[in-house]
Design a protein around this motif. Structure first.
Motif, PDB file in Angstrom:
ATOM      1  N   ARG A  90      95.463 -22.855 -23.328  1.00 58.70           N
ATOM      2  CA  ARG A  90      94.299 -22.662 -22.638  1.00 58.70           C
ATOM      3  C   ARG A  90      92.903 -23.427 -23.425  1.00 58.70           C
ATOM      4  NH1 ARG A  90      95.540 -20.630 -18.272  1.00 58.70           N
ATOM      5  NH2 ARG A  90      97.312 -19.521 -17.245  1.00 58.70           N
ATOM      6  N   PRO A  91      92.255 -23.698 -22.823  1.00 61.82           N
ATOM      7  CA  PRO A  91      92.102 -24.383 -21.138  1.00 61.82           C
ATOM      8  C   PRO A  91      92.240 -25.264 -20.602  1.00 61.82           C
ATOM      9  CG  PRO A  91      89.928 -24.961 -22.626  1.00 61.82           C
ATOM     10  CD  PRO A  91      90.504 -24.608 -23.518  1.00 61.82           C
ATOM     11  N   TYR A  92      93.510 -25.753 -21.663  1.00 67.46           N
ATOM     12  CA  TYR A  92      94.239 -27.359 -20.551  1.00 67.46           C
ATOM     13  C   TYR A  92      95.339 -26.783 -21.293  1.00 67.46           C
ATOM     14  CZ  TYR A  92      89.051 -29.050 -21.407  1.00 67.46           C
ATOM     15  OH  TYR A  92      88.425 -28.978 -21.255  1.00 67.46           O
ATOM     16  N   ALA A  93      96.136 -25.990 -20.290  1.00 67.72           N
ATOM     17  CA  ALA A  93      97.300 -25.845 -19.795  1.00 67.72           C
ATOM     18  C   ALA A  93      98.106 -26.395 -18.964  1.00 67.72           C
ATOM     19  CB  ALA A  93      97.777 -23.431 -19.878  1.00 67.72           C
ATOM     20  N   VAL A  94      98.534 -27.742 -19.561  1.00 67.48           N
ATOM     21  CA  VAL A  94      99.329 -27.822 -18.163  1.00 67.48           C
ATOM     22  C   VAL A  94     100.338 -29.038 -17.999  1.00 67.48           C
ATOM     23  CG1 VAL A  94      98.274 -30.515 -16.774  1.00 67.48           C
ATOM     24  CG2 VAL A  94      96.171 -28.992 -17.542  1.00 67.48           C
ATOM     25  N   ASP A  95     101.139 -28.905 -17.158  1.00 67.88           N
ATOM     26  CA  ASP A  95     102.423 -29.473 -17.700  1.00 67.88           C
ATOM     27  C   ASP A  95     102.890 -30.547 -17.262  1.00 67.88           C
ATOM     28  OD1 ASP A  95     105.388 -30.066 -17.227  1.00 67.88           O
ATOM     29  OD2 ASP A  95     106.272 -28.476 -17.045  1.00 67.88           O
ATOM     30  N   LEU A  96     102.348 -31.694 -17.942  1.00 72.06           N
ATOM     31  CA  LEU A  96     102.374 -33.372 -18.100  1.00 72.06           C
ATOM     32  C   LEU A  96     103.586 -33.421 -17.050  1.00 72.06           C
ATOM     33  CD1 LEU A  96     101.300 -35.476 -21.325  1.00 72.06           C
ATOM     34  CD2 LEU A  96      99.718 -34.214 -19.418  1.00 72.06           C
ATOM     35  N   HIS A  97     104.984 -33.326 -16.781  1.00 72.73           N
ATOM     36  CA  HIS A  97     106.131 -33.047 -15.686  1.00 72.73           C
ATOM     37  C   HIS A  97     105.675 -32.874 -14.576  1.00 72.73           C
ATOM     38  CE1 HIS A  97     108.233 -32.589 -19.421  1.00 72.73           C
ATOM     39  NE2 HIS A  97     108.553 -33.089 -18.973  1.00 72.73           N
ATOM     40  N   HIS A 117      98.632 -39.503 -27.200  1.00 72.78           N
ATOM     41  CA  HIS A 117     100.074 -39.067 -26.621  1.00 72.78           C
ATOM     42  C   HIS A 117     101.075 -38.388 -27.715  1.00 72.78           C
ATOM     43  CE1 HIS A 117     102.492 -37.529 -23.298  1.00 72.78           C
ATOM     44  NE2 HIS A 117     103.091 -39.337 -23.432  1.00 72.78           N
ATOM     45  N   CYS A 118     100.825 -37.476 -27.648  1.00 70.15           N
ATOM     46  CA  CYS A 118     101.551 -37.301 -29.099  1.00 70.15           C
ATOM     47  C   CYS A 118     103.392 -35.953 -28.229  1.00 70.15           C
ATOM     48  CB  CYS A 118     101.263 -35.845 -30.262  1.00 70.15           C
ATOM     49  SG  CYS A 118     100.245 -36.688 -30.828  1.00 70.15           S
ATOM     50  N   ALA A 119     102.890 -35.813 -26.604  1.00 68.38           N
ATOM     51  CA  ALA A 119     103.870 -34.694 -26.236  1.00 68.38           C
ATOM     52  C   ALA A 119     105.661 -35.186 -26.078  1.00 68.38           C
ATOM     53  CB  ALA A 119     103.369 -34.213 -25.053  1.00 68.38           C
ATOM     54  N   SER A 120     105.957 -34.800 -26.290  1.00 70.18           N
ATOM     55  CA  SER A 120     107.421 -35.909 -26.713  1.00 70.18           C
ATOM     56  C   SER A 120     108.451 -34.766 -26.589  1.00 70.18           C
ATOM     57  CB  SER A 120     107.744 -36.706 -26.894  1.00 70.18           C
ATOM     58  OG  SER A 120     109.177 -36.804 -27.453  1.00 70.18           O
ATOM     59  N   SER A 121     109.535 -34.875 -25.516  1.00 68.89           N
ATOM     60  CA  SER A 121     110.892 -33.934 -25.563  1.00 68.89           C
ATOM     61  C   SER A 121     112.230 -34.849 -25.577  1.00 68.89           C
ATOM     62  CB  SER A 121     110.695 -32.820 -24.455  1.00 68.89           C
ATOM     63  OG  SER A 121     111.878 -32.250 -24.586  1.00 68.89           O
ATOM     64  N   PRO A 122     113.057 -34.437 -26.621  1.00 64.57           N
ATOM     65  CA  PRO A 122     114.363 -35.194 -26.537  1.00 64.57           C
ATOM     66  C   PRO A 122     115.366 -34.264 -25.160  1.00 64.57           C
ATOM     67  CG  PRO A 122     114.323 -33.502 -28.671  1.00 64.57           C
ATOM     68  CD  PRO A 122     112.801 -33.406 -28.084  1.00 64.57           C
ATOM     69  N   GLY A 146     112.470 -36.429 -19.305  1.00 65.60           N
ATOM     70  CA  GLY A 146     111.671 -35.481 -18.631  1.00 65.60           C
ATOM     71  C   GLY A 146     109.877 -36.474 -19.288  1.00 65.60           C
ATOM     72  N   ASP A 147     110.723 -37.300 -20.453  1.00 68.88           N
ATOM     73  CA  ASP A 147     109.407 -37.982 -21.397  1.00 68.88           C
ATOM     74  C   ASP A 147     108.481 -39.183 -20.210  1.00 68.88           C
ATOM     75  OD1 ASP A 147     108.853 -36.470 -23.391  1.00 68.88           O
ATOM     76  OD2 ASP A 147     109.614 -37.889 -24.961  1.00 68.88           O
ATOM     77  N   GLU A 148     109.414 -39.789 -19.919  1.00 68.73           N
ATOM     78  CA  GLU A 148     108.634 -40.632 -18.596  1.00 68.73           C
ATOM     79  C   GLU A 148     108.281 -40.032 -17.484  1.00 68.73           C
ATOM     80  OE1 GLU A 148     111.252 -44.763 -18.118  1.00 68.73           O
ATOM     81  OE2 GLU A 148     113.033 -42.821 -18.987  1.00 68.73           O
ATOM     82  N   ARG A 149     108.312 -39.472 -17.064  1.00 65.70           N
ATOM     83  CA  ARG A 149     108.267 -38.492 -15.790  1.00 65.70           C
ATOM     84  C   ARG A 149     106.442 -38.499 -16.518  1.00 65.70           C
ATOM     85  NH1 ARG A 149     109.730 -33.798 -11.861  1.00 65.70           N
ATOM     86  NH2 ARG A 149     108.309 -33.358 -10.766  1.00 65.70           N
ATOM     87  N   THR A 195     114.078 -44.091 -24.193  1.00 66.81           N
ATOM     88  CA  THR A 195     113.543 -42.964 -23.429  1.00 66.81           C
ATOM     89  C   THR A 195     111.885 -43.828 -24.189  1.00 66.81           C
ATOM     90  OG1 THR A 195     114.789 -41.623 -22.736  1.00 66.81           O
ATOM     91  CG2 THR A 195     112.249 -41.304 -22.678  1.00 66.81           C
ATOM     92  N   LYS A 196     112.206 -43.292 -25.923  1.00 61.25           N
ATOM     93  CA  LYS A 196     110.676 -43.771 -26.500  1.00 61.25           C
ATOM     94  C   LYS A 196     110.062 -45.106 -26.149  1.00 61.25           C
ATOM     95  CE  LYS A 196     108.767 -40.841 -28.667  1.00 61.25           C
ATOM     96  NZ  LYS A 196     107.590 -40.495 -28.861  1.00 61.25           N
ATOM     97  N   LEU A 197     111.032 -45.988 -26.191  1.00 63.19           N
ATOM     98  CA  LEU A 197     110.699 -47.184 -25.823  1.00 63.19           C
ATOM     99  C   LEU A 197     110.377 -46.903 -24.312  1.00 63.19           C
ATOM    100  CD1 LEU A 197     110.992 -50.736 -26.813  1.00 63.19           C
ATOM    101  CD2 LEU A 197     113.028 -50.905 -26.063  1.00 63.19           C
ATOM    102  N   ALA A 198     110.859 -47.268 -23.279  1.00 62.34           N
ATOM    103  CA  ALA A 198     110.417 -46.691 -22.390  1.00 62.34           C
ATOM    104  C   ALA A 198     108.920 -46.774 -21.897  1.00 62.34           C
ATOM    105  CB  ALA A 198     111.247 -46.405 -21.053  1.00 62.34           C
ATOM    106  N   VAL A 199     108.443 -45.376 -22.817  1.00 64.95           N
ATOM    107  CA  VAL A 199     107.313 -44.932 -22.472  1.00 64.95           C
ATOM    108  C   VAL A 199     106.805 -46.067 -22.732  1.00 64.95           C
ATOM    109  CG1 VAL A 199     105.617 -43.070 -22.923  1.00 64.95           C
ATOM    110  CG2 VAL A 199     108.189 -42.742 -22.013  1.00 64.95           C
ATOM    111  N   GLU A 200     106.429 -46.651 -23.992  1.00 67.96           N
ATOM    112  CA  GLU A 200     106.012 -47.915 -24.525  1.00 67.96           C
ATOM    113  C   GLU A 200     105.897 -48.704 -23.607  1.00 67.96           C
ATOM    114  OE1 GLU A 200     107.783 -49.494 -28.247  1.00 67.96           O
ATOM    115  OE2 GLU A 200     107.616 -47.763 -29.616  1.00 67.96           O
ATOM    116  N   ARG A 201     106.403 -49.201 -22.993  1.00 70.40           N
ATOM    117  CA  ARG A 201     106.472 -50.518 -22.195  1.00 70.40           C
ATOM    118  C   ARG A 201     105.610 -49.784 -20.588  1.00 70.40           C
ATOM    119  NH1 ARG A 201     112.643 -52.201 -22.382  1.00 70.40           N
ATOM    120  NH2 ARG A 201     112.562 -53.418 -23.776  1.00 70.40           N
ATOM    121  N   LEU A 202     105.439 -48.440 -20.170  1.00 70.50           N
ATOM    122  CA  LEU A 202     104.424 -47.576 -18.962  1.00 70.50           C
ATOM    123  C   LEU A 202     103.393 -48.224 -20.175  1.00 70.50           C
ATOM    124  CD1 LEU A 202     106.772 -44.571 -18.221  1.00 70.50           C
ATOM    125  CD2 LEU A 202     106.492 -47.018 -16.675  1.00 70.50           C
ATOM    126  N   PHE A 203     102.933 -47.209 -20.936  1.00 73.91           N
ATOM    127  CA  PHE A 203     101.460 -47.844 -21.555  1.00 73.91           C
ATOM    128  C   PHE A 203     100.791 -49.441 -21.354  1.00 73.91           C
ATOM    129  CE2 PHE A 203     100.026 -43.676 -23.995  1.00 73.91           C
ATOM    130  CZ  PHE A 203     100.875 -42.857 -23.123  1.00 73.91           C
TER     131      PHE A 203
END
Length: 247
Positions: free
Chosen positions: A36-43, A61-66, A69-72, A107-115
């Motif tokens: 807090r104060p920015y407690a957010v579930d990015l999913h 953007h450092c949040a990531s999980s093997p 859900g990273d793309e969402r 998944t990491k590569l897919a997120v790169e492409r989204l950016f």
């Protein structure tokens, strides 16, 4: 000075990025599921994300999980950045995401492409594995009487605080696209890293190289995750181990 949002701000990398940005004089907001104060579930995105992004210039953007859900999460973050008017997205990726066919790497590569396709200013930095991860892998393996490592695989671990400093500098600047990779100072075989870990922790174990199977393993054996031409890191694995509690 800028207003910068750091996702994954309580994680291995994010906490150091946030600290470095604050030390440099920026207004920093740390976002994670429980901070807090920015407690957010990015999913999920939603109003909490819009509140966190209001008035933000840059998002790191450092949040990531093997676990998935990273793309969402990235899509929600990008949509929120568009709504808020944030002009710069900075993403930390991994060396080899386009060369090693591992699910998490894809998944990491897919997120790169989204950016890249977001329509916003973007910067992507790929780094080799952190010392922390290598030590965790070896620590888990060392619980057994024999420490088994993948045969024929090397690694190039890098100090997380050095990557954090590089990300902070990129966040303070203009969008730069794909920037040069960041690798640790040395390419080391896994048996060599394992013996360094055993020495530092005062354990005695035989180190055994075990051949594995699969395309991802072949990619690692081929060194797809290494960046010897970008060995810009300075801190060694032994120096990291010396600083760790209990070795």
């Amino acid at each position: 000075m800028k207003t910068i949002l750091v996702t994954g701000s309580t994680g291995t990398l994010g906490r150091h990025v946030e600290a470095r940005l604050r030390a440099d004089g920026h207004e920093v907001r740390g976002l994670s599921r429980h901070a807090r104060p920015y407690a957010v579930d990015l999913h999920e995105g939603g109003a909490g994300l819009d509140t966190a992004l209001a008035g933000v210039d840059t998002v790191v953007h450092c949040a990531s999980s093997p676990r998935g859900g990273d793309e969402r999460a990235a899509r929600n973050l990008i949509a929120g950045a568009r709504r808020s008017g944030a002009g710069h997205l900075v993403y930390i990726s991994i060396v080899g995401v386009d060369r090693v066919p591992l699910g998490y790497y894809r998944t990491k590569l897919a997120v790169e492409r989204l950016f890249e396709e977001s329509g916003l200013g973007w910067t992507v930095l790929r780094a080799t594995q952190f010392h922390d991860l290598v030590a965790a892998v070896l620590g888990a393996a060392a619980r057994l009487p024999v420490l088994a490592v993948p045969a024929g695989v090397s690694d190039q671990p890098v100090e997380v605080t050095e990557v954090a400093a590089r990300l902070a500098a990129l966040a303070a600047g203009a969008p730069a696209g794909r920037v040069p990779d960041m690798g640790g100072p040395e390419v080391r075989t896994f048996p060599d890293l394992a013996r360094a870990y055993l020495r530092a922790t005062g354990r005695r174990r035989p180190v055994v190289s075990v051949p594995l199977a699969g395309k991802a393993y072949r990619g690692f054996r081929a060194g797809g995750h290494l960046a010897p031409e970008h060995a810009v890191g300075r801190g060694t694995f032994e120096e990291f181990l010396e600083r760790r509690p209990n070795g």
